[in-house]
Design an enzyme around this catalytic site. Structure first.
Site, PDB file in Angstrom:
ATOM      1  N   ASN A 218       5.826  -7.882 -61.990  1.00  0.00           N
ATOM      2  CA  ASN A 218       7.143  -8.522 -62.017  1.00  0.00           C
ATOM      3  C   ASN A 218       8.169  -7.573 -62.611  1.00  0.00           C
ATOM      4  OD1 ASN A 218       7.250  -8.956 -65.006  1.00  0.00           O
ATOM      5  ND2 ASN A 218       5.412 -10.157 -64.522  1.00  0.00           N
ATOM      6  N   ASP A 288       1.003 -14.966 -63.643  1.00  0.00           N
ATOM      7  CA  ASP A 288       0.334 -16.274 -63.574  1.00  0.00           C
ATOM      8  C   ASP A 288      -0.830 -16.251 -62.584  1.00  0.00           C
ATOM      9  OD1 ASP A 288       2.045 -17.667 -65.394  1.00  0.00           O
ATOM     10  OD2 ASP A 288       3.608 -17.535 -63.866  1.00  0.00           O
ATOM     11  N   LYS A 298      -9.292   1.590 -51.500  1.00  0.00           N
ATOM     12  CA  LYS A 298      -7.995   1.185 -50.954  1.00  0.00           C
ATOM     13  C   LYS A 298      -8.192   0.348 -49.684  1.00  0.00           C
ATOM     14  CE  LYS A 298      -3.677   3.139 -49.507  1.00  0.00           C
ATOM     15  NZ  LYS A 298      -3.113   4.285 -48.851  1.00  0.00           N
ATOM     16  N   ASP A 314      -4.063 -18.873 -69.440  1.00  0.00           N
ATOM     17  CA  ASP A 314      -2.830 -18.897 -70.213  1.00  0.00           C
ATOM     18  C   ASP A 314      -3.112 -18.471 -71.663  1.00  0.00           C
ATOM     19  OD1 ASP A 314       0.129 -20.021 -69.831  1.00  0.00           O
ATOM     20  OD2 ASP A 314      -0.555 -20.328 -71.895  1.00  0.00           O
ATOM     21  N   ILE A 315      -2.466 -17.397 -72.074  1.00  0.00           N
ATOM     22  CA  ILE A 315      -2.754 -16.810 -73.397  1.00  0.00           C
ATOM     23  C   ILE A 315      -2.301 -17.743 -74.523  1.00  0.00           C
ATOM     24  CG2 ILE A 315      -2.322 -14.829 -74.911  1.00  0.00           C
ATOM     25  CD1 ILE A 315      -1.888 -13.142 -72.343  1.00  0.00           C
ATOM     26  N   PHE A 331       8.322 -17.791 -74.385  1.00  0.00           N
ATOM     27  CA  PHE A 331       9.570 -17.567 -73.649  1.00  0.00           C
ATOM     28  C   PHE A 331       9.540 -18.354 -72.354  1.00  0.00           C
ATOM     29  CE2 PHE A 331      12.286 -14.156 -75.380  1.00  0.00           C
ATOM     30  CZ  PHE A 331      11.580 -13.913 -76.535  1.00  0.00           C
ATOM     31  N   LYS A 345       7.418 -27.157 -71.359  1.00  0.00           N
ATOM     32  CA  LYS A 345       6.499 -26.019 -71.514  1.00  0.00           C
ATOM     33  C   LYS A 345       6.070 -25.875 -72.972  1.00  0.00           C
ATOM     34  CE  LYS A 345       7.611 -22.921 -68.117  1.00  0.00           C
ATOM     35  NZ  LYS A 345       8.427 -21.849 -67.567  1.00  0.00           N
ATOM     36  N   LYS A 349       2.147 -26.422 -73.863  1.00  0.00           N
ATOM     37  CA  LYS A 349       1.391 -25.252 -74.340  1.00  0.00           C
ATOM     38  C   LYS A 349       1.233 -25.241 -75.857  1.00  0.00           C
ATOM     39  CE  LYS A 349       2.594 -21.933 -70.697  1.00  0.00           C
ATOM     40  NZ  LYS A 349       2.654 -20.476 -70.502  1.00  0.00           N
TER      41      LYS A 349
END
Ligand code: CTP
Length: 415
Positions: A218, A288, A298, A314-315, A331, A345, A349
């Site tokens: 990202n 995610d 390759k 999910d950490i 965040f 969220k 979480k």
């Protein structure tokens, strides 16, 4: 376009605003770097007065530093008979860069025979030294004993760095980077309100590999997380920075753990929190999803029709479920102004705080030096407005400290 870049420039945090820096330049080859150092100190809002030893003038002229500082440069005790008293009296901080073995020996033994060493004895505020010399000189037990003496008196040291030296040899002796020297100056003048706390910060993107050369990632630059790490260091915290691939330089003083994938980040965060931490700030844009299968070689494009994805673990959720858990800040990068998703969220979480930002807002997206966030916790919300990422970092740490010390005054917003 023009006005927004001007606005961004104005967002630069002037950490040394209204601060007076007395810069002592002693005679090392790195003295030539001080013109840039002076300019960058001034960029950060400081006024700079330069003192030079005779040897320093072999490497850079007083005129260069006079132009850079826009101030008189002092090269002798007799230039103006009482300057060794009046200069220190007007300064907020004394910085010696480069600091040679000779000037450190003089400071450690109270020898006062030039403008730097006399001003040093007459100065009662914080002092930062940036040693620079050949590595054998740096490692010499006599030099080390002198340096230790200064450090035991509360004088701060920044650098040296390891690398190629002017003499052609390699080792510890290079003058610290200008940015690290300025960070050290800012830290010396900042209240150490995070002293004794361990702060774990995650930053940057993760990469999820399809094959050895292709990955899904990202646009995160890591700037926000690195700003938080720098701010926490400046405020006296022990900092572990767990970072995905970025082009940024690790802040000096932080323990850097470089990772690639979400799974590696999970492992590093788990290991570091197991060692004990006061706060975990998850500024990383953790992927995610990851490709369900990773090819060892390759992939041939003709064979690829679709890529099956698996969710990554999910950490935050993993760390939040632990019995002994740190204060957790997450965040939420959203593409709209609605805070509800972020609040949800935070609840699902089990975070203690969430930092919301709308990446579609001008100056608040990816790769910028600015951001505009809403810091949400169970007691309320703080809206920062458009600020530099360094200022946002301080706002997040301020809010964390207020909650921990129960001194918060929630500012409740309408939406
Ligand atoms: N995070 C995490 N582990 C993951 C993914 C994200 O700990 N595997 C953390 C991020 O570091 C960030 C927060 O969770 O602090 C972001 O939450 P997330 O729900 O992943 O936000 P988005 O990716 O924006 O999710 P969505 O697409 O649902 O909006």
């Amino acid at each position: 376009m023009r006005s927004s870049s001007a606005a961004r420039r104005n967002q630069k945090l002037k950490r040394l605003k209204n601060r007076s820096v007395l810069l002592g330049v002693s005679g090392g080859v790195a003295a030539y770097k001080t013109a840039d150092l002076v300019r960058r100190l001034k960029d950060d809002g400081a006024s700079v007065t330069v003192m030079m030893t005779g040897a320093a003038q072999q490497f850079i002229t007083p005129l260069s530093l006079q132009v850079a500082s826009q101030n008189t440069v002092y090269t002798s005790i007799f230039q103006d008979p009482l300057t060794h008293i009046s200069l220190p009296a007007q300064a907020d901080i004394m910085l010696i860069a480069p600091a040679t073995a000779n000037i450190i020996a003089k400071f450690a033994n109270g020898i006062a025979d030039d403008i730097l060493s006399t001003a040093f004895l007459a100065f009662q505020g914080p002092v930062v030294v940036a040693p620079s010399m050949n590595w054998k000189m740096y490692e010499h037990p006599v030099f080390q004993a002198n340096l230790k003496r200064l450090l035991s008196l509360g004088i701060r040291q920044v650098g040296p760095e390891s690398g190629p030296l002017a003499c052609g040899e390699e080792g510890a002796g290079r003058l610290a980077e200008v940015a690290a020297i300025i960070d050290a100056v800012a830290a010396a003048m900042t209240e150490q309100d995070l002293a004794g706390k361990k702060v774990i910060v995650s930053a940057g993107p993760t990469r999820e590999y399809l094959d050895p050369v292709r990955f899904i990632s990202n646009r995160s630059s890591g700037k926000m997380g690195f700003s938080i790490a720098r701010a926490a260091l400046r405020r006296g915290a022990e900092v572990v920075l767990i970072s995905g691939p970025t082009a940024l330089k690790s802040p000096s003083g932080a323990v850097l753990r470089q990772v690639d994938t979400a799974a590696q980040m999970l492992r590093a965060v788990t290991e570091e929190t197991e060692k004990g931490a006061s706060v975990l700030i998850m500024a990383a844009a953790v992927a995610d999803f990851r490709p369900a299968e990773q090819a060892r070689t390759k992939m041939e494009k003709q064979r690829v029709r679709a890529i099956a994805l698996d969710r990554t673990e999910d950490i935050i959720t993993r760390i939040a479920s632990r019995k002994k858990r740190p204060f957790i800040v997450g965040f939420a990068a959203e593409t709209g102004p609605d805070l509800k998703r972020a609040m949800l969220k935070m609840q699902t979480k089990k975070m203690d705080m969430i930092v919301f930002n709308d990446v579609t807002e001008e100056g608040a997206g990816f790769e910028t030096d600015t951001n505009s966030v809403v810091i949400i916790d169970r007691k309320g919300k703080v809206r920062t407005g458009l600020r530099s990422k360094d200022e946002i970092a301080d706002a997040i740490l301020d809010r964390y400290l207020k909650i921990k010390t129960r001194l918060y005054f929630p500012i409740l917003l309408k939406n």
